[in-house]
Design a protein around this motif. Structure first.
Motif, PDB file in Angstrom:
ATOM      1  N   GLN A 260      12.192  79.363 -50.485  1.00  0.00           N
ATOM      2  CA  GLN A 260      13.616  79.052 -50.441  1.00  0.00           C
ATOM      3  C   GLN A 260      13.877  77.596 -50.808  1.00  0.00           C
ATOM      4  OE1 GLN A 260      15.908  81.477 -50.227  1.00  0.00           O
ATOM      5  NE2 GLN A 260      14.044  82.731 -50.255  1.00  0.00           N
ATOM      6  N   GLU A 261      13.014  76.697 -50.347  1.00  0.00           N
ATOM      7  CA  GLU A 261      13.146  75.289 -50.732  1.00  0.00           C
ATOM      8  C   GLU A 261      12.962  75.120 -52.237  1.00  0.00           C
ATOM      9  OE1 GLU A 261      10.706  72.627 -48.506  1.00  0.00           O
ATOM     10  OE2 GLU A 261      11.480  73.262 -46.561  1.00  0.00           O
ATOM     11  N   ASN A 262      11.991  75.822 -52.791  1.00  0.00           N
ATOM     12  CA  ASN A 262      11.737  75.713 -54.231  1.00  0.00           C
ATOM     13  C   ASN A 262      12.897  76.255 -55.053  1.00  0.00           C
ATOM     14  OD1 ASN A 262       9.222  74.494 -53.922  1.00  0.00           O
ATOM     15  ND2 ASN A 262       8.137  76.444 -53.828  1.00  0.00           N
ATOM     16  N   ILE A 263      13.531  77.307 -54.571  1.00  0.00           N
ATOM     17  CA  ILE A 263      14.704  77.858 -55.265  1.00  0.00           C
ATOM     18  C   ILE A 263      15.825  76.826 -55.298  1.00  0.00           C
ATOM     19  CG2 ILE A 263      16.573  79.551 -55.056  1.00  0.00           C
ATOM     20  CD1 ILE A 263      14.445  81.546 -54.041  1.00  0.00           C
ATOM     21  N   ILE A 264      16.052  76.174 -54.170  1.00  0.00           N
ATOM     22  CA  ILE A 264      17.120  75.170 -54.087  1.00  0.00           C
ATOM     23  C   ILE A 264      16.817  73.983 -54.996  1.00  0.00           C
ATOM     24  CG2 ILE A 264      18.208  73.474 -52.555  1.00  0.00           C
ATOM     25  CD1 ILE A 264      17.869  75.584 -50.296  1.00  0.00           C
ATOM     26  N   LYS A 265      15.572  73.518 -54.984  1.00  0.00           N
ATOM     27  CA  LYS A 265      15.198  72.366 -55.822  1.00  0.00           C
ATOM     28  C   LYS A 265      15.387  72.690 -57.298  1.00  0.00           C
ATOM     29  CE  LYS A 265      11.112  71.943 -53.908  1.00  0.00           C
ATOM     30  NZ  LYS A 265       9.737  71.445 -53.606  1.00  0.00           N
ATOM     31  N   ALA A 266      14.887  73.847 -57.711  1.00  0.00           N
ATOM     32  CA  ALA A 266      15.001  74.222 -59.127  1.00  0.00           C
ATOM     33  C   ALA A 266      16.458  74.416 -59.520  1.00  0.00           C
ATOM     34  CB  ALA A 266      14.197  75.489 -59.391  1.00  0.00           C
ATOM     35  N   ARG A 267      17.220  75.099 -58.678  1.00  0.00           N
ATOM     36  CA  ARG A 267      18.630  75.341 -58.990  1.00  0.00           C
ATOM     37  C   ARG A 267      19.386  74.021 -59.146  1.00  0.00           C
ATOM     38  NH1 ARG A 267      20.972  77.787 -54.246  1.00  0.00           N
ATOM     39  NH2 ARG A 267      19.898  79.704 -54.858  1.00  0.00           N
TER      40      ARG A 267
END
Length: 355
Positions: A260-267
């Motif tokens: 979930q953290e990686n999704i937010i960072k990439a987005r």
């Protein structure tokens, strides 16, 4: 503070560095450095056991799979996979999605017959091929899940009834996967698992001896499994730091939380790339990697100026690979959202300076 976007070896959590630094001077109160302790000592054997247990727990690895800690990086696996899985008169199927996939197929061709089922080389590997056919009689199907140079990622395993081998060097432990869908997973540690020097292999036990070939014992998965990853002297320090990093990941809540953290960072970064008129992404939108975000400038002559500003703002490692040019931000597990925000702020500052 430096914001490290390097593609690898890459950023690890500060607390992992601090704990590892202590062990360099005194490992677990032994009076010996982790760099000199015997790999046969009780203390280090406990490290290997814990590292394996953490991998099995974090990825929910089934019991009928072995977890190995090897050397030689993913590059050695390019050769070990066909030696162990490709029979003398068989053929292997490979998906070509970039430099590392190409190199894997090239090595396999030295062992036996290889069929390239699809390739995205026609558009400089900017997308993941779709709707290709995998031969039903292939000994195995191989693909690379994340392409660090080109910024593409395969999020769903291609459907096939043959054994599937995947190189997950740059996205292992970054998102949830169902290990039981794969027959062999390999990954160099130096992106999300630990430092360079150790390679993770997760292999279904029924694959041992599958090729029927005779080759040096050091390249035999079964020999390493029987020896508990100690057929030869293992990369002690790399395994130890990987254990520390896996402890950190577990304490954060595991792969579910980090995904979930990686999704937010990439987005956050992709939204700025798409909004800012000075930048544009290079990968097909539907295949954009969360781990390696590649982008260029609408006016290439301004790239050197942006790199200079990035350096002033302590952004490290964002210059793109020569195959793509422009910029590449590697957004591995330990990179914080504050580093993403620093890059976004720098992109906005550059835009403001050129109005």
């Amino acid at each position: 503070m430096k914001h490290n976007f390097g593609a690898g070896p890459c950023i690890l959590p500060k607390e992992v560095f601090e704990e590892a630094a202590k062990a360099v001077l005194d490992f677990n109160g032994t009076g010996l450095s982790i760099l000199e302790v015997s790999h046969r000592s009780k203390e280090f054997e406990e490290v290997v056991v814990e590292t394996e247990r953490l991998v099995r727990e974090l990825l929910n690895v089934p019991e009928d799979y072995s977890i190995l800690f090897l050397q030689g990086g993913a590059t050695q696996q390019f050769a070990m996979v066909p030696m162990n899985l490709l029979p003398e008169n068989g053929r292997a199927a490979y998906l070509d999605t970039g430099v590392w996939a190409t190199k894997a197929a090239k090595e396999a061709k030295k062992v036996g017959h290889v069929e390239i089922v699809a390739s995205s080389s026609d558009q400089n590997y900017s997308y993941i091929p779709k709707d290709f056919q995998i031969p039903a009689d292939a000994a195995y199907f191989h693909y690379t899940s994340n392409n660090t140079i080109y910024g593409t990622e395969v999020f769903e395993k291609p459907a096939t009834a043959v054994p599937t081998v995947v190189d997950m060097s740059s996205d292992i432990l970054s998102r949830k996967i169902d290990v039981s869908e794969f027959d062999l997973i390999y990954a160099g540690a130096q992106k999300n698992m630990g430092p360079a020097g150790v390679t993770l292999v997760i292999i279904k036990n029924e694959l041992f001896g599958k090729s029927g070939r005779t080759f040096p014992t050091i390249f035999d998965y079964e020999s390493h499994a029987k020896a508990g990853s100690m057929y030869n002297t293992p990369p002690v320090f790399s395994i130890y730091v990987s254990m520390l990093n896996l402890r950190w990941l577990k304490a954060k809540g595991g792969v579910d939380v980090i995904e979930q953290e990686n999704i937010i960072k990439a987005r956050t970064l992709y939204e700025e790339i798409d909004r800012n008129p000075f930048f544009k992404g290079t990968a097909a939108v539907e295949d954009r990697s969360r781990m390696n975000i590649t982008f260029v400038m609408d006016s290439p002559e301004l790239e050197a100026e942006f790199l200079a500003l990035a350096k002033e703002r302590n952004l490290v490692g964002i210059k793109g690979h020569r195959s793509v040019g422009g910029f590449r931000a590697s957004v591995y597990n330990a990179l914080t959202i504050s580093s993403i925000n620093a890059l976004v702020d720098t992109m906005r500052e550059f835009e403001e300076n050129h109005k």
